[in-house]
Scaffold this active site. Structure first.
Site, PDB file in Angstrom:
ATOM      1  N   SER A   1       0.163  -9.683  -0.875  1.00 10.39           N
ATOM      2  CA  SER A   1      -0.018  -8.238  -0.740  1.00 10.39           C
ATOM      3  C   SER A   1       0.439  -7.662   0.593  1.00 10.39           C
ATOM      4  O   SER A   1       0.764  -6.480   0.674  1.00 10.39           O
ATOM      5  CB  SER A   1      -1.490  -7.872  -0.970  1.00 10.39           C
ATOM      6  OG  SER A   1      -2.323  -8.605  -0.095  1.00 10.39           O
TER       7      SER A   1
ATOM      8  N   LYS B   1       0.797  -1.237   0.000  1.00 12.18           N
ATOM      9  CA  LYS B   1       0.000   0.000   0.000  1.00 12.18           C
ATOM     10  C   LYS B   1       0.828   1.285   0.000  1.00 12.18           C
ATOM     11  O   LYS B   1       0.349   2.329  -0.450  1.00 12.18           O
ATOM     12  CB  LYS B   1      -0.932   0.002   1.214  1.00 12.18           C
ATOM     13  CG  LYS B   1      -2.121  -0.935   1.115  1.00 12.18           C
ATOM     14  CD  LYS B   1      -3.204  -0.360   0.219  1.00 12.18           C
ATOM     15  CE  LYS B   1      -4.507  -1.125   0.343  1.00 12.18           C
ATOM     16  NZ  LYS B   1      -5.581  -0.515  -0.440  1.00 12.18           N
TER      17      LYS B   1
END
Length: 407
Positions: free
Chosen positions: A300, A51
């Site tokens: 992720s 992110k």
């Protein structure tokens, strides 16, 4: 619009804040699936997730005036840390609204980067609505975690790295929450090589993008119930949806139980810790239905708190029949416990816990119950142990564990 020039720009800019996450070839998953499987370990980023790419690139595109107003976002944890870390580098204030159920580790890590954290709502969507309210009230600049084309462009830098390192990649598996990562990765991948198949992966309990794709328009789910908290989104990004429709070849949904087993597989075979959302693409490897392909699974993030990790490990061991509990009945006479223990030892079973219940029957001199929690090598060994106890007349009964995610 998302353009190749913007992706190239973002790929250079995010290098200032990212750790190089080179592809890791997985011999284990390759053998399991009949493909050549590579892992893209974004769980190894400084902030523990991809992110930071989108957050930093987005903030870099803002005017000094917009940054000085202060930044605000809503996030279940990873985008929160990305914005907080990026804001710290730019020297500006950041306020983060997080759902009340966010793991404490993610909250503390976000605060450690100097951001102010406010807890609101049970799911991301409620936290996001509150963040917009605060942005309007205080004049903050909103950095949306996914429904922003600049954020998605920053996330797409992952695809640039994958294709530079593995130009002949056939499949890229991408987790989907709101769709920012998948939009960036799929759009750039198709720009660079239209033959690459991009598979989006969602938790079954929060499959808002799959529902939207099937309906042909944005769909809001009534709830988002999944242990993959980072992808627990009820409404996907409307700015992103057209890109997903155009560039994603298929969306696969994953049950929570599959994530638990995937955690064990990844940890035992690669010594990696991934959070449940990051495990979506690991679980999806068994759903591809292809062989002899070069497949990249994007992990992720890895921001899992220790308590959750402990629970997932325990449930995973039960799900794999590596640990199980069996109830046996035996006469309340001296030496019976030794007999059972010797029987199990001969079969190479490791006893973890014993519970001796003398009040199982009204006539305790007749029968008592012994519950034994055992470590086994897997389903076949487990069945062998149960059969052995049955032959010796102990009337074994496997006791199902009391857990949310194990049937």
């Amino acid at each position: 619009m998302l353009t190749l020039e913007k992706f190239e720009e973002a790929s250079e800019i995010v290098k200032k804040v990212t750790t190089e996450t080179k592809l890791v070839y997985s011999e284990y998953f390759s053998k399991q699936t009949g493909n050549k499987v590579f892992l893209k370990p974004e769980n190894m980023q400084y902030t523990g997730a991809y992110k930071v790419r989108g957050a930093y690139y987005k903030i870099s595109t803002l005017s000094p005036e917009a940054r000085e107003k202060g930044l605000i976002t809503a996030s279940a944890g990873n985008h929160a840390q990305g914005v907080a870390y990026a804001a710290q580098i730019f020297g500006v204030k950041a306020t983060i609204v997080m759902p009340t159920v966010t793991p404490l580790m993610k909250i503390n890590r976000t605060r450690s980067y100097g951001a102010e954290v406010e807890l609101f709502g049970d799911v991301y969507d409620e936290a996001c609505e509150h963040a917009y309210h605060l942005a309007e009230e205080h004049g903050y600049t909103m950095i949306h975690p996914f429904n922003d084309l600049d954020v998605a462009t920053g996330q797409g830098s992952i695809a640039m790295e994958i294709i530079k390192e593995l130009p002949t990649v056939d499949y890229i598996l991408v987790p989907i929450g709101g769709g920012g990562l998948c939009t960036g990765v799929s759009t750039l991948a198709k720009m660079l090589n239209p033959k690459i198949k991009v598979i989006g992966v969602e938790p079954e309990g929060a499959a808002c993008m799959k529902a939207s794709m099937e309906a042909g328009h944005i769909v809001t789910l009534p709830s988002a119930k999944t242990i993959a908290d980072g992808t627990a989104v009820k409404t996907p990004g409307d700015l992103l949806f057209p890109y997903i429709q155009e560039n994603v070849d298929e969306i696969v949904t994953i049950k929570d139980e599959e994530l638990i087993v995937a955690f064990l597989d990844l940890m035992e075979n690669h010594k990696m810790v991934a959070e449940n959302s990051g495990l979506l693409t690991i679980a999806a490897l068994r759903h591809l239905g292809v062989q002899n392909k070069k497949v990249v699974s994007i992990i992720s993030g890895g921001n899992m708190d220790v308590i959750t990790m402990s629970s997932v490990v325990q449930h995973g061991l039960f799900a794999r029949s590596r640990i199980f509990t069996v109830s046996v009945l035996l006469p309340d006479k001296p030496g019976q416990l030794v007999n059972v223990a010797s029987l199990l030892a001969e079969k190479n079973a490791n006893v973890i816990r014993l519970e001796h219940n003398q009040f199982f029957s009204i006539n305790r001199n007749d029968l008592v119950e012994l519950r034994i929690t055992l470590e086994a090598e897997g389903p076949e060994h487990k069945q062998e142990l149960v059969d052995t106890l049955e032959r010796e007349g102990y009337r074994p009964k496997v006791v199902q564990p009391k857990g949310t995610y194990v049937s």
